[in-house]
Design an enzyme around this catalytic site. Structure first.
Site, PDB file in Angstrom:
ATOM      1  N   ASP A   1      -6.910  -3.970   0.559  1.00  0.00           N
ATOM      2  CA  ASP A   1      -6.671  -3.954   1.842  1.00  0.00           C
ATOM      3  C   ASP A   1      -8.065  -4.218   2.743  1.00  0.00           C
ATOM      4  OD1 ASP A   1      -5.032  -4.149   4.156  1.00  0.00           O
ATOM      5  OD2 ASP A   1      -4.853  -2.001   4.264  1.00  0.00           O
TER       6      ASP A   1
ATOM      7  N   HIS B   1       0.893  -1.262   0.077  1.00  0.00           N
ATOM      8  CA  HIS B   1       0.243   0.100   0.051  1.00  0.00           C
ATOM      9  C   HIS B   1       0.942   1.268  -0.092  1.00  0.00           C
ATOM     10  CE1 HIS B   1       0.336  -0.378   4.295  1.00  0.00           C
ATOM     11  NE2 HIS B   1      -0.486  -1.196   4.644  1.00  0.00           N
TER      12      HIS B   1
ATOM     13  N   ASP C   1      -9.634   3.520  -2.929  1.00  0.00           N
ATOM     14  CA  ASP C   1     -11.106   3.727  -2.186  1.00  0.00           C
ATOM     15  C   ASP C   1     -11.564   4.913  -1.901  1.00  0.00           C
ATOM     16  OD1 ASP C   1      -9.402   4.236  -0.085  1.00  0.00           O
ATOM     17  OD2 ASP C   1     -10.134   3.021   1.158  1.00  0.00           O
TER      18      ASP C   1
END
Length: 489
Positions: free
Chosen positions: A347, A267, A322
């Site tokens: 995630d 990430h 997101d």
């Protein structure tokens, strides 16, 4: 609610069985009237798949050389056919958390397997046909007990998503970049035995390759302990992907980790030293390939005679699109830095597909609660982001709409690129003959979205409009090893 602007024409899907006298007896299906994802293009072409072999068939050779006819023909009405999506960071979904133990010693293993099988069947309906189940920073006891259940299920998962092996995110992380992880269980690895003791020796495979690892990927902070010079090279020899994450690493430390075998960044931008113009940190290794001092991991002039130098390879990197973890413009910057390494991940936590509210979570040696409010997931009584509740196809949609990427470009970030990162080229993430017949059938539509978040409002305001036209993708069918496992009503 978004209002419909235009719909990509798509006729109903129809299936026609072959004549009873036809010599098609190999479980072969021909998908026709469809557009295949081929590189950066959508190509009108048929695709032949076999449920007997679970593979994509070379149609011309089957038809002309072996005189094989398909057992059935499926007219997809102009829809898009792409490889099944691969998720590289999934902590749980649909109420099941991989970092969980159930019941007593005699029953919890069976329940864990049941819960995971249920998750797999629901996950495949979102277009994910293979994934790397992720276990967060936990106690050694929990790793030893749950990791065997997360081993690769090659060929066994035919009615749901397939595990490609576990991703252990921790506990060899930086305590200053812990995110939602409990730093009280963090460790430093000085020897490789420290890693074996943490996860279980049997879960890390063998150096000679005779035993495949249960752990497919590990996320660690390279500056902690002897992760870079001792642990990463040994893990690579055993077939484990090494990822940098939850780290204070400088550019020099990140480059040294890459030169010692790390090939992935977990990430990007989240839980790591931020980009700085004098030291770009971990993000910097996505730039031009540097020369790194092998002995100390510090960059120096190639003309120096006091050290050996080795070029590093730019790594793959995960991005959470997101709309909460990263600003849309940050996602676009990340993609433009190195498109060939860009991988979309969710995630996601076990609240995916669940209603809003508080949920229990095992965080190391603590029991805590996470609170889901819409798409936002926070640690209870804090503003700390605790993973996401988004699906991978929603991440693909966001990425397309924020960056202007085409459908093939966006799908590559969840198919061929993660397959290459995991060493599965030619097996997963492609529609080439001989690959696993894991497929998704998609239709697309354009909708007018109105601002629903600060980030969306910023993007809309900049465009000078009351709304933006976005693309929505619908998963109409999913095929696993040549068999249809999901069809949208």
């Amino acid at each position: 609610m978004p209002s419909l602007i235009t719909t990509v024409p798509a006729s109903p899907i129809t299936t026609t069985p072959s004549s009873p006298t036809a010599p098609g007896t190999r479980g072969i299906t021909k998908l026709t009237n469809c557009r295949l994802v081929r590189g950066n293009d959508l190509v009108w072409q048929d695709l032949w798949i076999s449920s007997n072999t679970g593979k994509i068939v070379r149609s011309q050779a089957a038809f002309y050389d072996e005189h094989v006819l398909p057992d059935e023909t499926v007219d997809l009405g102009g829809r898009i056919v792409a490889p099944g999506m691969i998720e590289c960071q999934l902590n749980g979904a649909f109420g099941f958390n991989f970092s969980t133990l159930f019941g007593d010693e005699g029953t919890k293993g069976a329940r864990y397997q049941r819960e995971m099988h249920s998750l797999n069947k629901k996950l495949v309906e979102t277009g994910v046909t293979a994934y790397v189940p992720t276990v967060t920073s936990q106690t050694s006891e929990l790793y030893h007990k749950v990791l065997p259940y997360l081993a690769p299920t090659r060929g066994a998962a035919r009615d749901g998503a397939e595990s490609l092996g576990a991703h252990v995110e921790g506990p060899f992380l930086s305590p200053t970049k812990n995110g939602v992880h409990n730093p009280e269980v963090f460790k430093q690895a000085v020897t490789f035995k420290d890693v074996q003791d943490m996860y279980g020796e049997d879960n890390l495979g063998s150096e000679d390759g005779t035993a495949a690892p249960v752990v497919r990927m590990i996320t660690a902070a390279p500056e902690i302990g002897h992760m870079t010079d001792v642990v990463f090279p040994e893990l690579v020899r055993r077939g484990v992907v090494c990822a940098i994450g939850h780290s204070e690493a400088t550019y020099e430390q990140a480059a040294a980790a890459i030169s010692h075998g790390a090939t992935m960044i977990t990430h990007l931008f989240n839980a790591m030293r931020p980009l700085h113009h004098r030291n770009p940190g971990i993000f910097g290794v996505l730039g031009e390939t540097p020369l790194v001092r092998v002995d100390e991991g510090a960059p120096a002039s190639p003309g120096s005679s006091t050290a050996l130098f080795a070029p590093t390879k730019r790594p793959y990197y995960g991005v959470i699109s997101d709309g909460i973890h990263l600003h849309p413009t940050t996602v676009k910057i990340a993609y433009n830095a190195y498109p060939a390494g860009f991988i979309l991940v969710t995630d996601a936590m076990h609240m995916v597909g669940c209603p809003d509210g508080p949920y229990d979570w095992t965080n190391g040696d603590r029991h805590m609660k996470l609170v889901k409010t819409g798409k936002v997931l926070l640690l209870e009584n804090s503003e700390t982001i605790a993973g996401s509740t988004i699906t991978l196809i929603e991440c693909v949609e966001n990425f397309m709409n924020w960056t202007g990427a085409t459908i093939p470009q966006a799908l590559r970030t969840v198919t061929s690129t993660p397959a290459a990162m995991l060493g599965l080229d030619g097996q997963k993430g492609t529609l080439e003959p001989g690959a696993d017949a894991d497929l998704i059938v998609l239709s697309a539509e354009e909708v007018l979205d109105t601002p629903q978040s600060p980030m969306a409002a910023t993007a809309t305001s900049a465009a000078g409009a009351v709304g933006v036209v976005n693309t929505r993708l619908h998963i109409d069918e999913v095929w696993k090893f040549g068999e249809r496992v999901f069809q949208r009503n």
